[in-house]
Design a protein around this motif. Sequence first.
Motif, PDB file in Angstrom:
ATOM      1  N   TYR A  29       0.973  -1.177   0.190  1.00  0.00           N
ATOM      2  CA  TYR A  29       0.037  -0.095  -0.022  1.00  0.00           C
ATOM      3  C   TYR A  29       0.728   1.108   0.186  1.00  0.00           C
ATOM      4  O   TYR A  29       0.642   2.147   0.681  1.00  0.00           O
ATOM      5  CB  TYR A  29      -1.030   0.050   1.106  1.00  0.00           C
ATOM      6  CG  TYR A  29      -1.678  -1.273   1.303  1.00  0.00           C
ATOM      7  CD1 TYR A  29      -2.699  -1.518   0.244  1.00  0.00           C
ATOM      8  CD2 TYR A  29      -1.658  -2.263   2.017  1.00  0.00           C
ATOM      9  CE1 TYR A  29      -3.537  -2.864   0.218  1.00  0.00           C
ATOM     10  CE2 TYR A  29      -2.330  -3.378   1.987  1.00  0.00           C
ATOM     11  CZ  TYR A  29      -3.258  -3.547   1.118  1.00  0.00           C
ATOM     12  OH  TYR A  29      -4.028  -4.961   0.982  1.00  0.00           O
ATOM     13  N   GLU A  84     -17.483  -0.902   4.821  1.00  0.00           N
ATOM     14  CA  GLU A  84     -17.961   0.175   4.133  1.00  0.00           C
ATOM     15  C   GLU A  84     -19.653   0.597   4.721  1.00  0.00           C
ATOM     16  O   GLU A  84     -19.936   1.721   4.933  1.00  0.00           O
ATOM     17  CB  GLU A  84     -18.002   0.335   2.710  1.00  0.00           C
ATOM     18  CG  GLU A  84     -16.574   0.605   1.991  1.00  0.00           C
ATOM     19  CD  GLU A  84     -16.454   0.392   0.543  1.00  0.00           C
ATOM     20  OE1 GLU A  84     -17.363   0.079  -0.044  1.00  0.00           O
ATOM     21  OE2 GLU A  84     -15.380   1.069   0.165  1.00  0.00           O
ATOM     22  N   ARG A 123     -20.591   3.764   6.700  1.00  0.00           N
ATOM     23  CA  ARG A 123     -21.062   4.688   5.647  1.00  0.00           C
ATOM     24  C   ARG A 123     -21.640   6.207   6.450  1.00  0.00           C
ATOM     25  O   ARG A 123     -21.577   7.044   5.314  1.00  0.00           O
ATOM     26  CB  ARG A 123     -22.246   3.711   5.055  1.00  0.00           C
ATOM     27  CG  ARG A 123     -23.519   3.652   6.070  1.00  0.00           C
ATOM     28  CD  ARG A 123     -24.596   3.012   5.355  1.00  0.00           C
ATOM     29  NE  ARG A 123     -25.771   2.803   6.324  1.00  0.00           N
ATOM     30  CZ  ARG A 123     -25.996   1.487   6.934  1.00  0.00           C
ATOM     31  NH1 ARG A 123     -24.900   0.626   6.530  1.00  0.00           N
ATOM     32  NH2 ARG A 123     -26.754   1.396   7.520  1.00  0.00           N
ATOM     33  N   THR A 127     -10.690  -2.167   4.739  1.00  0.00           N
ATOM     34  CA  THR A 127     -11.250  -0.700   4.748  1.00  0.00           C
ATOM     35  C   THR A 127     -12.046  -0.693   3.532  1.00  0.00           C
ATOM     36  O   THR A 127     -12.860   0.379   3.240  1.00  0.00           O
ATOM     37  CB  THR A 127     -10.430   0.463   4.869  1.00  0.00           C
ATOM     38  OG1 THR A 127      -9.261   0.689   3.942  1.00  0.00           O
ATOM     39  CG2 THR A 127      -9.617   0.301   6.305  1.00  0.00           C
ATOM     40  N   ARG A 128     -11.793  -1.395   2.395  1.00  0.00           N
ATOM     41  CA  ARG A 128     -12.735  -1.355   1.166  1.00  0.00           C
ATOM     42  C   ARG A 128     -13.706  -2.511   0.982  1.00  0.00           C
ATOM     43  O   ARG A 128     -14.219  -2.561  -0.031  1.00  0.00           O
ATOM     44  CB  ARG A 128     -11.733  -1.403  -0.096  1.00  0.00           C
ATOM     45  CG  ARG A 128     -10.712  -0.040  -0.189  1.00  0.00           C
ATOM     46  CD  ARG A 128     -10.877   0.991  -0.794  1.00  0.00           C
ATOM     47  NE  ARG A 128     -11.859   0.918  -2.047  1.00  0.00           N
ATOM     48  CZ  ARG A 128     -11.267   0.684  -3.136  1.00  0.00           C
ATOM     49  NH1 ARG A 128      -9.942   0.543  -3.469  1.00  0.00           N
ATOM     50  NH2 ARG A 128     -12.137   0.504  -4.426  1.00  0.00           N
ATOM     51  N   SER A 129     -13.717  -3.407   1.822  1.00  0.00           N
ATOM     52  CA  SER A 129     -14.716  -4.559   2.121  1.00  0.00           C
ATOM     53  C   SER A 129     -16.264  -3.940   2.114  1.00  0.00           C
ATOM     54  O   SER A 129     -16.372  -2.765   2.751  1.00  0.00           O
ATOM     55  CB  SER A 129     -14.312  -5.418   2.917  1.00  0.00           C
ATOM     56  OG  SER A 129     -14.501  -4.738   4.304  1.00  0.00           O
ATOM     57  N   PRO A 176     -11.835  -8.132  -1.131  1.00  0.00           N
ATOM     58  CA  PRO A 176     -12.098  -6.640  -1.134  1.00  0.00           C
ATOM     59  C   PRO A 176     -11.260  -6.086  -2.192  1.00  0.00           C
ATOM     60  O   PRO A 176     -10.215  -6.671  -2.355  1.00  0.00           O
ATOM     61  CB  PRO A 176     -11.971  -6.134   0.237  1.00  0.00           C
ATOM     62  CG  PRO A 176     -10.983  -6.966   1.022  1.00  0.00           C
ATOM     63  CD  PRO A 176     -11.346  -8.457   0.430  1.00  0.00           C
ATOM     64  N   PRO A 177     -11.509  -5.111  -2.803  1.00  0.00           N
ATOM     65  CA  PRO A 177     -10.610  -4.230  -3.679  1.00  0.00           C
ATOM     66  C   PRO A 177      -9.315  -4.066  -3.133  1.00  0.00           C
ATOM     67  O   PRO A 177      -9.393  -3.545  -1.909  1.00  0.00           O
ATOM     68  CB  PRO A 177     -11.383  -2.933  -4.213  1.00  0.00           C
ATOM     69  CG  PRO A 177     -13.076  -3.040  -3.623  1.00  0.00           C
ATOM     70  CD  PRO A 177     -12.944  -4.305  -2.540  1.00  0.00           C
ATOM     71  N   GLU A 178      -8.506  -4.416  -3.894  1.00  0.00           N
ATOM     72  CA  GLU A 178      -7.049  -4.177  -3.485  1.00  0.00           C
ATOM     73  C   GLU A 178      -6.683  -4.869  -2.135  1.00  0.00           C
ATOM     74  O   GLU A 178      -5.526  -4.561  -1.422  1.00  0.00           O
ATOM     75  CB  GLU A 178      -6.622  -2.787  -3.342  1.00  0.00           C
ATOM     76  CG  GLU A 178      -6.764  -2.024  -4.622  1.00  0.00           C
ATOM     77  CD  GLU A 178      -6.710  -0.434  -4.228  1.00  0.00           C
ATOM     78  OE1 GLU A 178      -6.597   0.314  -3.123  1.00  0.00           O
ATOM     79  OE2 GLU A 178      -7.069   0.600  -5.226  1.00  0.00           O
ATOM     80  N   ARG A 201      -7.957  -4.569   0.812  1.00  0.00           N
ATOM     81  CA  ARG A 201      -8.105  -3.741   1.873  1.00  0.00           C
ATOM     82  C   ARG A 201      -9.123  -3.986   2.565  1.00  0.00           C
ATOM     83  O   ARG A 201     -10.418  -4.087   2.233  1.00  0.00           O
ATOM     84  CB  ARG A 201      -8.200  -2.223   1.328  1.00  0.00           C
ATOM     85  CG  ARG A 201      -6.738  -1.887   0.723  1.00  0.00           C
ATOM     86  CD  ARG A 201      -7.025  -0.435  -0.004  1.00  0.00           C
ATOM     87  NE  ARG A 201      -5.851   0.398  -0.296  1.00  0.00           N
ATOM     88  CZ  ARG A 201      -4.699   0.921   0.187  1.00  0.00           C
ATOM     89  NH1 ARG A 201      -4.938   1.153   1.499  1.00  0.00           N
ATOM     90  NH2 ARG A 201      -4.003   1.373  -0.672  1.00  0.00           N
ATOM     91  N   SER A 221      -6.685   7.531   9.066  1.00  0.00           N
ATOM     92  CA  SER A 221      -7.291   6.937   7.732  1.00  0.00           C
ATOM     93  C   SER A 221      -8.094   5.905   8.272  1.00  0.00           C
ATOM     94  O   SER A 221      -8.093   5.725   9.714  1.00  0.00           O
ATOM     95  CB  SER A 221      -6.006   6.440   7.146  1.00  0.00           C
ATOM     96  OG  SER A 221      -5.673   5.057   7.750  1.00  0.00           O
TER      97      SER A 221
END
Length: 164
Positions: A65, A109, A113, A103-105, A97-99, A101, A127
């Motif tokens: 990252y 999210e 939200r 935190t992008r799952s 999850p994307p990349e 991550r 972050s």
Amino acid sequence: MKHTLALAAALLATFSAHADSGRAMPAQVPKAYTQECAACHVAYPPGMLPAASWRRVMTGLDKHYGTDASLDAATVTQLSTWLQTHAGTYKRVSTEPPEDRITRSPWFERKHRQVDPAVWKLPSVKSPAQCAACHTGAEQGDFDDDRLRLPAGLSAQQQRAWRD
């Protein structure tokens, strides 16, 4: 009898690691995991990502990252094995999850939200990866909503939204 007790203890540790939907930190955490991973972010419970994601994370440490988080081969092997053993296998993390991550799952999210995007940029938060900024038990894999703290620097409006 001794072997039966050891097997029962190992099974109990495995099942208890997944009892909290994989968020709980396993009972036996390699010292290197805590030292190396927690140096920059929370040492996430391995159940928060599927095995395939952990495999990619561990094979890409030289470009972790945007940071070179390279480790010696023996440590990579030890941590990779541990992460694979305790990786998430339940529905919430069945999708990578994307990349890779956390935190992008989708579940992360969804749970976050309503967090104002400006909150992630506060000096006390930095972050979404800094779970301990709000989750008092993050180091132990405890992300219970009842044990949240307001991070320093929230505006009055953000504080009102937080309490709602």
